[in-house]
Design a protein around this motif. Sequence first.
Motif, PDB file in Angstrom:
ATOM      1  N   SER A  12     -11.756  36.227  30.384  1.00 38.26           N
ATOM      2  CA  SER A  12     -10.871  37.022  29.537  1.00 38.26           C
ATOM      3  C   SER A  12      -9.755  36.135  29.016  1.00 38.26           C
ATOM      4  N   ALA A  13      -9.233  36.499  27.852  1.00 36.57           N
ATOM      5  CA  ALA A  13      -8.165  35.710  27.235  1.00 36.57           C
ATOM      6  C   ALA A  13      -7.324  36.609  26.345  1.00 36.57           C
ATOM      7  N   LEU A  14      -6.114  36.161  26.081  1.00 36.06           N
ATOM      8  CA  LEU A  14      -5.162  36.847  25.207  1.00 36.06           C
ATOM      9  C   LEU A  14      -4.592  35.826  24.242  1.00 36.06           C
ATOM     10  N   VAL A  15      -4.551  36.180  22.955  1.00 31.83           N
ATOM     11  CA  VAL A  15      -3.928  35.306  21.957  1.00 31.83           C
ATOM     12  C   VAL A  15      -2.909  36.122  21.171  1.00 31.83           C
ATOM     13  N   GLU A  16      -1.905  35.444  20.641  1.00 32.69           N
ATOM     14  CA  GLU A  16      -0.835  36.128  19.911  1.00 32.69           C
ATOM     15  C   GLU A  16      -0.322  35.231  18.799  1.00 32.69           C
ATOM     16  N   GLN A  17      -0.057  35.827  17.653  1.00 30.06           N
ATOM     17  CA  GLN A  17       0.571  35.114  16.547  1.00 30.06           C
ATOM     18  C   GLN A  17       1.301  36.119  15.672  1.00 30.06           C
ATOM     19  N   GLY A  18       2.521  35.810  15.355  1.00 26.04           N
ATOM     20  CA  GLY A  18       3.298  36.671  14.475  1.00 26.04           C
ATOM     21  C   GLY A  18       3.484  38.073  14.999  1.00 26.04           C
ATOM     22  N   GLY A  19       3.546  38.216  16.326  1.00 26.38           N
ATOM     23  CA  GLY A  19       3.723  39.527  16.923  1.00 26.38           C
ATOM     24  C   GLY A  19       2.442  40.334  17.038  1.00 26.38           C
ATOM     25  N   VAL A  20       1.314  39.790  16.593  1.00 22.39           N
ATOM     26  CA  VAL A  20       0.020  40.470  16.704  1.00 22.39           C
ATOM     27  C   VAL A  20      -0.720  39.903  17.908  1.00 22.39           C
ATOM     28  N   ARG A  21      -1.171  40.791  18.801  1.00 20.47           N
ATOM     29  CA  ARG A  21      -1.869  40.353  20.012  1.00 20.47           C
ATOM     30  C   ARG A  21      -3.308  40.865  20.004  1.00 20.47           C
ATOM     31  N   VAL A  22      -4.221  39.989  20.433  1.00 20.24           N
ATOM     32  CA  VAL A  22      -5.631  40.333  20.551  1.00 20.24           C
ATOM     33  C   VAL A  22      -6.126  39.815  21.895  1.00 20.24           C
ATOM     34  N   GLY A  23      -6.855  40.636  22.620  1.00 16.14           N
ATOM     35  CA  GLY A  23      -7.437  40.231  23.891  1.00 16.14           C
ATOM     36  C   GLY A  23      -8.944  40.306  23.824  1.00 16.14           C
ATOM     37  N   ALA A  24      -9.594  39.551  24.689  1.00 17.41           N
ATOM     38  CA  ALA A  24     -11.064  39.588  24.750  1.00 17.41           C
ATOM     39  C   ALA A  24     -11.516  39.457  26.185  1.00 17.41           C
ATOM     40  N   LEU A  25     -12.662  40.072  26.466  1.00 17.28           N
ATOM     41  CA  LEU A  25     -13.335  39.947  27.752  1.00 17.28           C
ATOM     42  C   LEU A  25     -14.786  39.615  27.444  1.00 17.28           C
ATOM     43  N   ALA A  26     -15.356  38.641  28.145  1.00 11.17           N
ATOM     44  CA  ALA A  26     -16.729  38.204  27.879  1.00 11.17           C
ATOM     45  C   ALA A  26     -17.510  38.086  29.175  1.00 11.17           C
ATOM     46  N   VAL A  27     -18.739  38.577  29.154  1.00 10.20           N
ATOM     47  CA  VAL A  27     -19.700  38.377  30.237  1.00 10.20           C
ATOM     48  C   VAL A  27     -20.758  37.427  29.684  1.00 10.20           C
ATOM     49  N   VAL A  28     -20.822  36.214  30.239  1.00  6.80           N
ATOM     50  CA  VAL A  28     -21.570  35.125  29.607  1.00  6.80           C
ATOM     51  C   VAL A  28     -22.854  34.856  30.394  1.00  6.80           C
ATOM     52  N   ASN A  29     -23.970  35.242  29.792  1.00  3.15           N
ATOM     53  CA  ASN A  29     -25.287  35.150  30.424  1.00  3.15           C
ATOM     54  C   ASN A  29     -26.280  34.639  29.380  1.00  3.15           C
ATOM     55  N   ALA A  30     -25.942  33.520  28.745  1.00  2.03           N
ATOM     56  CA  ALA A  30     -26.627  33.056  27.541  1.00  2.03           C
ATOM     57  C   ALA A  30     -27.756  32.079  27.849  1.00  2.03           C
ATOM     58  N   VAL A  31     -28.700  31.965  26.913  1.00  2.00           N
ATOM     59  CA  VAL A  31     -29.700  30.905  26.961  1.00  2.00           C
ATOM     60  C   VAL A  31     -29.022  29.546  26.837  1.00  2.00           C
ATOM     61  N   GLY A  32     -28.029  29.467  25.941  1.00  2.00           N
ATOM     62  CA  GLY A  32     -27.412  28.192  25.610  1.00  2.00           C
ATOM     63  C   GLY A  32     -26.395  27.718  26.622  1.00  2.00           C
ATOM     64  N   ASP A  33     -25.927  26.472  26.398  1.00  2.00           N
ATOM     65  CA  ASP A  33     -24.843  25.885  27.180  1.00  2.00           C
ATOM     66  C   ASP A  33     -23.502  26.401  26.676  1.00  2.00           C
ATOM     67  N   VAL A  34     -22.483  26.283  27.521  1.00  2.00           N
ATOM     68  CA  VAL A  34     -21.124  26.630  27.119  1.00  2.00           C
ATOM     69  C   VAL A  34     -20.322  25.343  26.947  1.00  2.00           C
ATOM     70  N   TYR A  35     -19.692  25.233  25.781  1.00  2.00           N
ATOM     71  CA  TYR A  35     -18.881  24.075  25.435  1.00  2.00           C
ATOM     72  C   TYR A  35     -17.443  24.505  25.176  1.00  2.00           C
ATOM     73  N   ALA A  36     -16.512  23.632  25.480  1.00  2.00           N
ATOM     74  CA  ALA A  36     -15.131  23.827  25.043  1.00  2.00           C
ATOM     75  C   ALA A  36     -15.076  23.618  23.531  1.00  2.00           C
ATOM     76  N   PRO A  37     -14.090  24.207  22.848  1.00  2.00           N
ATOM     77  CA  PRO A  37     -13.964  23.961  21.405  1.00  2.00           C
ATOM     78  C   PRO A  37     -13.836  22.478  21.056  1.00  2.00           C
ATOM     79  N   SER A  38     -13.371  21.672  21.996  1.00  2.00           N
ATOM     80  CA  SER A  38     -13.246  20.225  21.779  1.00  2.00           C
ATOM     81  C   SER A  38     -14.597  19.520  21.778  1.00  2.00           C
ATOM     82  N   GLY A  39     -15.642  20.207  22.233  1.00  2.00           N
ATOM     83  CA  GLY A  39     -16.971  19.620  22.318  1.00  2.00           C
ATOM     84  C   GLY A  39     -17.399  19.242  23.723  1.00  2.00           C
ATOM     85  N   GLU A  40     -16.510  19.398  24.705  1.00  2.00           N
ATOM     86  CA  GLU A  40     -16.835  19.062  26.095  1.00  2.00           C
ATOM     87  C   GLU A  40     -17.813  20.078  26.673  1.00  2.00           C
TER      88      GLU A  40
END
Length: 292
Positions: free
Chosen positions: A166-194
């Motif tokens: 789960s994560a929370l992001v905020e910009q300009g007073g607007v907040r959005v949260g997300a929750l994820a259950v990750v059970n994918a075929v693929g690999d998980v990478y950081a946005p940096s590519g790691e």
Amino acid sequence: MNTTLTALEGFRVGHWTDAEARTGCTVLLAPPQGWVASGAFLGPAPGTRETALLAPEKTVGRAHALLLTGGSAFGLAAADGVMRYLEEQGVGFETGFARVPIVPAAVIYDLGVGDARVRPTAESGYLAAQAASSAPVELGRVGAGTGATVGKYLGLEHAAVGGLGSALVEQGGVRVGALAVVNAVGDVYAPSGELLAGPGRFPGARGWGLQAGTNTTLIAVGLEAAVSKAEARALADAAQAALARVVRPSHTPFDGDAAFVLSSEVAGRADPLLLTALVQEAVARAVVSAVR
């Protein structure tokens, strides 16, 4: 400091976990009036319940809870327990004869990693709903993420542990949260590519042994900003697109990904471009947190 979905007003989360059988379920509870809700469902075999009501043209405008669960299609039975809990609280859509709670649900396939005979039940859903709170969401191998795995394109024996993030992001007073259950075929990478989880050897993949519907990433995006059902549906598409930033390959013929967008409407309207950007950032961060 709470940096998860439950930092948003109008969102509570509870888990039921069977660590030995490697399965569980997670319940998100809305305020009594419910959320404005919609969703986007991709892949050949998503396992869902009550999701047709989330289409913008359907007349039921709100959802009162969301169930994310293991146990494949068997696990959808946990929604019965969530409905029972909400009925006891007097929450639901008034029909004139009874209040009917609207509880969309989606499953992951985790039967191959623990005890396939144990699946979340109506009692499991009731207990998860009863445990729901606005405390920071517990992450990792918990709730619906207990039996999640990733990087399965070389076979389950080469898979890495997935989980719930789960994560929370905020910009300009607007907040959005997300929750994820990750059970994918693929690999998980950081946005940096790691590479964070999975074999990282996709060129050697052999997809012929995979089965449609046995791999899924479930996403719940929470908003405080007011949106229509049609706008929530468009943001659910954006949430699906965000998976490609951190899951490789994503949306394969063997994945059945589900993305829900839920608004508590406690804030005014927000710029739609900003909301789209924040939804995608929150989803990417939630997926990464599931495997860290």
